[in-house]
Design an enzyme around this catalytic site. Structure first.
Site, PDB file in Angstrom:
ATOM      1  N   CYS A   8      24.143  43.145  10.886  1.00 53.51           N
ATOM      2  CA  CYS A   8      23.004  43.252  11.568  1.00 53.51           C
ATOM      3  C   CYS A   8      23.713  42.512  12.970  1.00 53.51           C
ATOM      4  CB  CYS A   8      22.233  43.167  11.068  1.00 53.51           C
ATOM      5  SG  CYS A   8      21.544  42.522  11.239  1.00 53.51           S
ATOM      6  N   ASN A  11      20.516  39.173  12.413  1.00 52.98           N
ATOM      7  CA  ASN A  11      20.685  38.022  11.056  1.00 52.98           C
ATOM      8  C   ASN A  11      19.587  37.951  10.378  1.00 52.98           C
ATOM      9  OD1 ASN A  11      22.937  35.904   9.447  1.00 52.98           O
ATOM     10  ND2 ASN A  11      22.225  37.475   8.343  1.00 52.98           N
ATOM     11  N   CYS A  13      16.609  40.027   9.838  1.00 54.95           N
ATOM     12  CA  CYS A  13      16.530  41.247   8.478  1.00 54.95           C
ATOM     13  C   CYS A  13      16.799  42.203   8.201  1.00 54.95           C
ATOM     14  CB  CYS A  13      15.439  42.118   9.960  1.00 54.95           C
ATOM     15  SG  CYS A  13      13.931  41.482  11.045  1.00 54.95           S
ATOM     16  N   ARG A  14      18.028  42.984   8.720  1.00 56.67           N
ATOM     17  CA  ARG A  14      18.555  43.392   7.590  1.00 56.67           C
ATOM     18  C   ARG A  14      19.722  42.916   7.280  1.00 56.67           C
ATOM     19  NH1 ARG A  14      19.783  47.823  12.748  1.00 56.67           N
ATOM     20  NH2 ARG A  14      19.760  45.778  13.333  1.00 56.67           N
ATOM     21  N   SER A  15      20.251  42.349   7.706  1.00 51.67           N
ATOM     22  CA  SER A  15      21.561  42.105   6.550  1.00 51.67           C
ATOM     23  C   SER A  15      20.970  41.010   5.663  1.00 51.67           C
ATOM     24  CB  SER A  15      22.981  41.542   7.645  1.00 51.67           C
ATOM     25  OG  SER A  15      21.825  40.855   8.633  1.00 51.67           O
ATOM     26  N   ASP A 122      16.805  49.309  12.894  1.00 54.30           N
ATOM     27  CA  ASP A 122      16.448  48.031  13.015  1.00 54.30           C
ATOM     28  C   ASP A 122      15.193  48.119  13.186  1.00 54.30           C
ATOM     29  OD1 ASP A 122      15.866  45.487  14.095  1.00 54.30           O
ATOM     30  OD2 ASP A 122      16.841  45.450  15.664  1.00 54.30           O
TER      31      ASP A 122
HETATM   32  P1  4NP Z   1      18.497  42.169  12.729  1.00 58.10           P
HETATM   33  O1  4NP Z   1      17.004  42.880  13.563  1.00 58.10           O
HETATM   34  O2  4NP Z   1      19.607  43.056  13.597  1.00 58.10           O
HETATM   35  O3  4NP Z   1      17.897  42.970  11.944  1.00 58.10           O
HETATM   36  O4  4NP Z   1      18.105  41.248  12.744  1.00 58.10           O
HETATM   37  C1  4NP Z   1      17.175  42.158  14.812  1.00 58.10           C
HETATM   38  C2  4NP Z   1      16.004  40.581  14.828  1.00 58.10           C
HETATM   39  C3  4NP Z   1      15.819  40.409  15.913  1.00 58.10           C
HETATM   40  C4  4NP Z   1      16.077  40.674  17.426  1.00 58.10           C
HETATM   41  C5  4NP Z   1      17.125  41.956  17.215  1.00 58.10           C
HETATM   42  C6  4NP Z   1      17.369  42.775  16.206  1.00 58.10           C
HETATM   43  N1  4NP Z   1      15.972  39.898  18.753  1.00 58.10           N
HETATM   44  O5  4NP Z   1      15.946  41.238  19.126  1.00 58.10           O
HETATM   45  O6  4NP Z   1      15.761  38.697  18.722  1.00 58.10           O
END
Ligand code: 4NP
Length: 152
Positions: A8, A11, A13-15, A122
């Site tokens: 994602c 790294n 939340c989703r992955s 997201d």
């Molecule tokens: P992820 O979510 O891609 O599912 O881990 C996010 C976590 C942090 C950020 C963006 C998306 N960020 O901009 O810090």
């Protein structure tokens, strides 16, 4: 041993959820599952508290995971690279050294809804419900992935 990488943006939340869910369905002696983010902002951090909490509800522990950035070597280290959304797809494919590497990259929800190119939203800036929705989507997709891998 088949190797599967979940990717994602951050790294956190989703992955990490996708990694934990798929690991919980597969035998670790046969399948290696990992995750990474296209961005490096959260490298070294634990998954987001909300991902840890939703996984815990289903008996899955994410607290041994630490975020890391996706890198070129991942194309040779992994057989399957599942991305959460179209921007992840673009960011990973941009680094692919050749067509064979690019072919490893798939939107994860295409395993459940073939050719629909749906995205795992997201949940980072959303409410806690977003994490339950993401869990359910990833759980359905990982169930299909399990069946596919075990019959490959
Ligand atoms: P992820 O979510 O891609 O599912 O881990 C996010 C976590 C942090 C950020 C963006 C998306 N960020 O901009 O810090």
């Amino acid at each position: 041993m088949a190797k599967i990488l979940m990717v994602c943006l951050g790294n956190i939340c989703r992955s990490p959820l996708a990694e934990g869910i798929l690991k919980s369905k597969l035998k670790s002696e046969v399948f290696f599952v990992d995750s990474a983010g296209t961005g490096a902002w959260h490298a070294g951090e634990l998954p987001d508290k909300r991902s840890i909490a939703v996984a815990k509800k289903y008996g899955i522990d994410l607290t041994t995971q630490r975020a890391r950035q996706f890198c070129l070597d991942d194309f040779s280290a992994f057989d399957y690279i599942y991305v959460m959304d179209k921007s992840n797809y673009e960011n990973v494919c941009r680094l692919a050294p050749n067509d064979e590497a690019k072919k490893k990259v798939q939107l994860i929800l295409n395993e459940y809804h073939p050719d629909k190119n749906m995205e795992v939203p997201d949940p980072y800036y959303g409410g806690d419900n977003g994490f339950d929705d993401v869990y359910n989507m990833l759980n359905e997709a990982c169930e299909k992935i399990k069946i596919k891998l075990e019959n490959a």
